[in-house]
Design an enzyme around this catalytic site. Sequence first.
Site, PDB file in Angstrom:
ATOM      1  N   HIS A 139     -11.864  -4.625   9.121  1.00 35.29           N
ATOM      2  CA  HIS A 139     -12.357  -4.261   7.789  1.00 35.29           C
ATOM      3  C   HIS A 139     -13.580  -3.353   7.846  1.00 35.29           C
ATOM      4  CE1 HIS A 139      -9.868  -7.644   6.526  1.00 35.29           C
ATOM      5  NE2 HIS A 139     -10.052  -7.305   5.271  1.00 35.29           N
ATOM      6  N   GLU A 163       0.824  -1.220   0.000  1.00 30.27           N
ATOM      7  CA  GLU A 163       0.000   0.000   0.000  1.00 30.27           C
ATOM      8  C   GLU A 163       0.851   1.260   0.000  1.00 30.27           C
ATOM      9  OE1 GLU A 163      -0.568  -2.621   1.911  1.00 30.27           O
ATOM     10  OE2 GLU A 163      -2.620  -3.277   1.466  1.00 30.27           O
TER      11      GLU A 163
END
Lengths: 335, 334
Positions: A138, A69
């Site tokens: 999440h 990322e």
Amino acid sequence: MQQEIARTDAIDMTYREAVRAALRDALSRDKRVFLMGEDVGRYGGCYAVSHGLLAEFGPERIRDTPLSESGFTGAGIGAAMVGLRPIVELMTVNFSLLALDQILNNAATVRHMSGNQFGVPLVIRMATGAGRQLAAQHSHSLEGWYAHIPGIRVLAPATLEDARGMLWTALQEPDPVLIFENVMLYNVSGKLAADAGAVNIDKAVVRREGRDISLVTYGGSLWKTLEAAATLAGNGIEAEVVDLRTLRPLDDATIMASVGKTRHAVIVDEGWHSGSLAAEIGMRIVEQAFWSLDAPIGRVCSEEVPIPYPRHLENAALPQATKIVAAANAALGRA
Amino acid sequence: MTVAAAKPHLSREHMLDLLRQMIRIRRFEDKCAELYTQEKIRGFMHLYDGEEAVAVGVISALQKRDRIVATYREHGHALVRGVPMTAVMAEMYGKQEGCSRGRGGSMHLFNAATNFFGGNAIVGGGLPLAIGLGLASHMQGDDLVTACFFGDGAVAEGEFHESLNLAELWQLPVLFVCENNLYAMGTALALSESETDIQRKAACYRIPSEAIDGMDVVAVEAAALRAVQAVRETRNPYFLECRTYRLRAHSMFDPQLYRDKAEVEAWRPREPIVRFQGWLEANHMIHPDEMSRMTAEIDAEIAEAVAFADAGRWEPVEQLCRFVYADSTVPTGQ
């Protein structure tokens, strides 16, 4: 959930399809634009947003990345600094934390640190929010954190029009723009004008007019808030619903105009209560519209708990229409 | 580009220029240290004393159109690159005539005109950015090389590994230059790395790599010419580990508790300026008069830079919130 405005020349589509249409439009119109992120190509996007784009635009412009990322977000920053218009997709806001160094220390600072010599016209999209029983890694709503950072813009499209129209406008910005797509919205369907296009990213919008109380919200919470407003209307309370749309910079004028009219306010924000964007908005109302208020401001935020897995606990942790109704009643002294 | 271009220019004139550039950095930074004690320069300031051959050797091998990403120990890189010393010194002061309008300071020298993409003060933070510059070259089909400098400390960061992988995976024209000075601030390489042979890490990502004596400016330039040529022609990454040593403290706040004075003294005879100057003198390639003239010219340039910075203006506080966004009229909501 249906969009409120149906047009005769409108077509049925989902929020997901609206985002995809925005991507396709941007990729078609501007050769400098490319999409890069985890599983955006062959997999079709974690939430199937970019499904089909690889075949249409090829692997250079629909660029699958390794699970790096920070690396690929930084790559987006560098590419933006020298003339490209990257769209970086981070799978979820939780994963964006692995890129936070690049977002905060590079994207948001380069223009200032360089004395205006370099800018970062980068768009970063990511999914945010809870409601799919994805548990505590999440399901976060951290857009309020990002709205803390000078140097970036933060958008939260809640409607099909905004899902379709904000991306192009964001790509015209000379500075980094973060777009937060609430995961509960991807399957929302409705009517969208066949010729829907770019929209402004500066103004909050009143989604429902009312005279009794202002319900200020954004993103996934908009629909819960509109549901609450409908319930309140059944009890004779006309709530005005303000969709912030842009979380940074905040459109104070629209918020204050509404509060000035209704003299009551409740803020609905899926972020955690403490240090939330709702807290910031509440304080701005106090600073700018205190003498308009007839009662203390209320807030409906997420409970102070990592989002739990079981549905009943997850639901209990999040803002819900019933909680919004209760908060509105309390603010109006009807509890 | 021909093969000949990858050979060092061993003319006397060029060698004197290499020496002059190293001395220019050293004397500039000596003056900065002095100005720091006078509190004209504040904040963190990291000096390059002992490592000058790396910036001089590598940047001499680049074309002007090539791009550079540097670290917070980047005064030398900026000077060699051609950022005017006046603008660098004004930046050290925080004056608005500085190369970053005073907004960045010692650790954030930027200069668009010379493709100098900044001093980055997050260890490893510049590597992904360099990947992006390389990706842009790849997608735009240009022939540029992006040189990315970082220290041995950055090797422990995830961004280092992510970036090396991306560079080779996506075939990006990035020259990685590791300035291995054996210490990440005060932590010795052996205390932070299981594999201390850094160039081997590049090989794990299938990136061609070599380790060189980073205190020998001719060796650095020769290797850099090879590396730059390889990157420019293959459009693939290359990795140079320059083994060097920082003779001064990490920053102006560092009492150097982590290393013996004897260790520093043992390195001192190997430092690049004394060594190269000695070699030039021994081979009768420079006369004492030339040395005096060179030093005097550099000192005059430094004096001019100091005068420029002293005469520089403080940005009015009313302009504090400028340059956060491109259009300073963007409302902050305040």
